[in-house]
Design an enzyme around this catalytic site. Structure first.
Site, PDB file in Angstrom:
ATOM      1  N   LYS A 173       6.001  14.847   5.398  1.00 20.38           N
ATOM      2  CA  LYS A 173       5.222  13.982   4.486  1.00 20.38           C
ATOM      3  C   LYS A 173       3.775  13.858   4.989  1.00 20.38           C
ATOM      4  O   LYS A 173       2.835  13.794   4.198  1.00 20.38           O
ATOM      5  CB  LYS A 173       5.897  12.602   4.406  1.00 20.38           C
ATOM      6  CG  LYS A 173       5.116  11.533   3.657  1.00 20.38           C
ATOM      7  CD  LYS A 173       5.126  11.695   2.143  1.00 20.38           C
ATOM      8  CE  LYS A 173       4.263  10.623   1.482  1.00 20.38           C
ATOM      9  NZ  LYS A 173       4.324  10.643   0.033  1.00 20.38           N
ATOM     10  N   LYS A 241      -2.793   3.679   4.972  1.00 18.99           N
ATOM     11  CA  LYS A 241      -1.633   3.481   5.857  1.00 18.99           C
ATOM     12  C   LYS A 241      -1.070   4.846   6.270  1.00 18.99           C
ATOM     13  O   LYS A 241      -0.806   5.101   7.440  1.00 18.99           O
ATOM     14  CB  LYS A 241      -0.581   2.647   5.104  1.00 18.99           C
ATOM     15  CG  LYS A 241       0.657   2.280   5.887  1.00 18.99           C
ATOM     16  CD  LYS A 241       1.901   3.052   5.523  1.00 18.99           C
ATOM     17  CE  LYS A 241       2.337   3.037   4.085  1.00 18.99           C
ATOM     18  NZ  LYS A 241       3.513   3.844   3.810  1.00 18.99           N
TER      19      LYS A 241
HETATM   20  N1  LIG Z   1       3.768   4.133  -5.039  1.00 15.65           N
HETATM   21  C1  LIG Z   1       3.722   5.443  -4.837  1.00 15.65           C
HETATM   22  O1  LIG Z   1       3.174   6.196  -5.652  1.00 15.65           O
HETATM   23  C2  LIG Z   1       4.372   6.047  -3.602  1.00 15.65           C
HETATM   24  C3  LIG Z   1       4.542   7.430  -3.558  1.00 15.65           C
HETATM   25  C4  LIG Z   1       5.154   8.007  -2.453  1.00 15.65           C
HETATM   26  C5  LIG Z   1       5.546   7.191  -1.395  1.00 15.65           C
HETATM   27  N2  LIG Z   1       5.351   5.837  -1.458  1.00 15.65           N
HETATM   28  C6  LIG Z   1       5.794   5.026  -0.295  1.00 15.65           C
HETATM   29  O2  LIG Z   1       6.983   4.328  -0.667  1.00 15.65           O
HETATM   30  C7  LIG Z   1       7.008   3.067   0.003  1.00 15.65           C
HETATM   31  C8  LIG Z   1       7.138   1.956  -1.045  1.00 15.65           C
HETATM   32  O3  LIG Z   1       6.044   2.052  -1.944  1.00 15.65           O
HETATM   33  P1  LIG Z   1       5.990   1.172  -3.294  1.00 15.65           P
HETATM   34  O4  LIG Z   1       4.837   1.726  -4.063  1.00 15.65           O
HETATM   35  O5  LIG Z   1       7.331   1.079  -3.914  1.00 15.65           O
HETATM   36  O6  LIG Z   1       5.575  -0.242  -2.673  1.00 15.65           O
HETATM   37  P2  LIG Z   1       5.702  -1.705  -3.318  1.00 15.65           P
HETATM   38  O7  LIG Z   1       5.725  -1.646  -4.804  1.00 15.65           O
HETATM   39  O8  LIG Z   1       4.671  -2.546  -2.648  1.00 15.65           O
HETATM   40  O9  LIG Z   1       7.159  -2.180  -2.846  1.00 15.65           O
HETATM   41  C9  LIG Z   1       7.458  -2.455  -1.504  1.00 15.65           C
HETATM   42  C10 LIG Z   1       8.877  -2.972  -1.454  1.00 15.65           C
HETATM   43  O10 LIG Z   1       9.215  -3.256  -0.085  1.00 15.65           O
HETATM   44  C11 LIG Z   1       9.606  -4.628   0.031  1.00 15.65           C
HETATM   45  N3  LIG Z   1       9.168  -5.113   1.354  1.00 15.65           N
HETATM   46  C12 LIG Z   1       7.957  -4.912   1.934  1.00 15.65           C
HETATM   47  N4  LIG Z   1       7.937  -5.472   3.149  1.00 15.65           N
HETATM   48  C13 LIG Z   1       9.154  -6.035   3.350  1.00 15.65           C
HETATM   49  C14 LIG Z   1       9.750  -6.748   4.412  1.00 15.65           C
HETATM   50  N5  LIG Z   1       9.059  -6.994   5.553  1.00 15.65           N
HETATM   51  N6  LIG Z   1      11.001  -7.166   4.264  1.00 15.65           N
HETATM   52  C15 LIG Z   1      11.704  -6.910   3.135  1.00 15.65           C
HETATM   53  N7  LIG Z   1      11.205  -6.244   2.088  1.00 15.65           N
HETATM   54  C16 LIG Z   1       9.935  -5.791   2.199  1.00 15.65           C
HETATM   55  C17 LIG Z   1       8.917  -5.331  -1.113  1.00 15.65           C
HETATM   56  O11 LIG Z   1       9.582  -6.548  -1.412  1.00 15.65           O
HETATM   57  P3  LIG Z   1       8.867  -7.681  -2.339  1.00 15.65           P
HETATM   58  O12 LIG Z   1       9.199  -7.311  -3.757  1.00 15.65           O
HETATM   59  O13 LIG Z   1       9.473  -8.948  -1.907  1.00 15.65           O
HETATM   60  O14 LIG Z   1       7.385  -7.611  -2.038  1.00 15.65           O
HETATM   61  C18 LIG Z   1       9.087  -4.281  -2.218  1.00 15.65           C
HETATM   62  O15 LIG Z   1      10.396  -4.285  -2.729  1.00 15.65           O
HETATM   63  C19 LIG Z   1       5.735   2.985   0.852  1.00 15.65           C
HETATM   64  O16 LIG Z   1       6.021   3.384   2.161  1.00 15.65           O
HETATM   65  C20 LIG Z   1       4.800   3.978   0.159  1.00 15.65           C
HETATM   66  O17 LIG Z   1       3.832   4.515   1.036  1.00 15.65           O
HETATM   67  C21 LIG Z   1       4.790   5.254  -2.535  1.00 15.65           C
END
Ligand SMILES: NC(=O)c1ccc[n+]([C@@H]2O[C@H](COP(=O)([O-])OP(=O)(O)OC[C@H]3O[C@@H](n4cnc5c(N)ncnc54)[C@H](OP(=O)(O)O)[C@@H]3O)[C@@H](O)[C@H]2O)c1
Length: 289
Positions: A173, A241
């Site tokens: 990645k 990040k």
């Molecule tokens: N978005 C993209 O296009 C994309 C693409 C590829 C990879 N990613 C990767 O995938 C991952 C998630 O991305 P996302 O876009 O889905 O992020 P997001 O919408 O901000 O969601 C993050 C999730 O993690 C939970 N969370 C965060 N910290 C936590 C903790 N300390 N304890 C328990 N739950 C926690 C959040 O809960 P709450 O709902 O309570 O906040 C939420 O469910 C990241 O590592 C990102 O880099 C994202």
């Protein structure tokens, strides 16, 4: 049909867990820190909710996570009421978070101490890829656990590959993000130059996208870049990040990443412009300011 838990129903996790239920036909229990989102998911897909990661993981064959960063991942696994409190011999933990190779190795050892398996499985394909169930999944872990997990992961993926032992998925990645960083800056400079030259950008892209300069970013982002629209997509904060993880790994393995390091600074400029949640294609905004 497998017994599955999913921890972290964010932009990515929510639809991914949905595919495990609706497309995969699995028995899915979800946990989300903000409980309302888990309730909404259960109402939409008909699965169960749990109050803690430990409760969600109890009695499952496969436990998935998709949270923010290394610390978030530690918190839902080895932290208080974390999933590792209840995983048992044979459980396969699949982590879809983009995190460091270091935390993958650490959690792989912690899972092994319980007779369980850990697969680092970061994804590429963005929000649309998650919603359409066509993600690319880069895995690190042992072959036997991977073979079992692959048939379940397939519910939200178009391409699933085992890249090597624990950490190899995250390293792959990192390469993905290195390749994207320089490419998006190049695309931003091309569009910027084209505007200054007074050309019709739509027409330019229509032609050059069919040649050697074509890319996913060009196909999917040129239109919104040309219109100055960035309020969607993969957030600059997430990219920083990821690049932070990449540059730390490069300091360890001695890789030279001059363009990646420079583009990381450019993303810092975008944050200073207030673009923390803007899509990564917003690199064009700092050339036009
Ligand atoms: N978005 C993209 O296009 C994309 C693409 C590829 C990879 N990613 C990767 O995938 C991952 C998630 O991305 P996302 O876009 O889905 O992020 P997001 O919408 O901000 O969601 C993050 C999730 O993690 C939970 N969370 C965060 N910290 C936590 C903790 N300390 N304890 C328990 N739950 C926690 C959040 O809960 P709450 O709902 O309570 O906040 C939420 O469910 C990241 O590592 C990102 O880099 C994202």
């Amino acid at each position: 049909m497998a017994k599955v838990a999913f921890i972290g129903l964010g932009v990515m996790g929510y639809p991914m867990a949905g595919h495990l239920k609706a497309r995969g036909g699995h028995d899915v229990t979800v946990y989300n820190r903000t409980a309302a989102k888990a309730e909404q998911w259960a109402a939409q897909f008909g699965g169960r909710t749990a109050a803690t990661p430990a409760e969600a993981a109890k009695g499952q064959e496969f436990v998935f996570a998709c949270v923010g960063n290394d610390d978030d991942l530690r918190s839902v696994t080895t932290g208080e009421n974390g999933a590792f409190e209840t995983i048992t011999p044979g459980t396969i933990f699949i982590d879809n978070t983009t995190a460091s190779a270091e935390v993958a190795r650490e959690l792989s050892a912690a899972a092994a101490a319980k007779g369980a398996h850990f697969i680092d499985a970061p994804v590429s394909g963005g929000q649309a890829g998650a919603e359409n169930g066509v993600l690319t999944v880069m895995c690190g872990g042992d072959v036997e656990a991977f073979e079992k997990a692959k048939s379940v992961i397939d519910a939200y993926a178009r391409m699933v590959g085992l890249m090597g032992p624990a950490g190899a998925g995250q390293l792959t990645k990192m390469i993905n993000q290195i390749c994207i960083a320089g490419l998006v800056q190049g695309l931003a400079e091309g569009i910027h130059f084209g505007k200054k030259a007074g050309l019709d950008i739509e027409k330019v892209i229509e032609v050059i996208s069919k040649g050697a300069a074509g890319s996913w970013q060009m196909e999917n982002r040129h239109k919104t870049m040309n219109e100055g629209k960035y309020d969607f997509g993969f957030a600059v904060d997430w990219m920083r990040k990821d690049l932070d993880i990449v540059l730390a790994e490069a300091r360890r393995n001695g890789a030279k990443l001059p363009v990646t390091a420079l583009v990381d600074q450019f993303y810092g400029d975008i944050q200073a412009l207030g673009g923390n949640r803007w899509d990564t294609s917003s690199l064009l905004a700092r050339l036009e300011k």
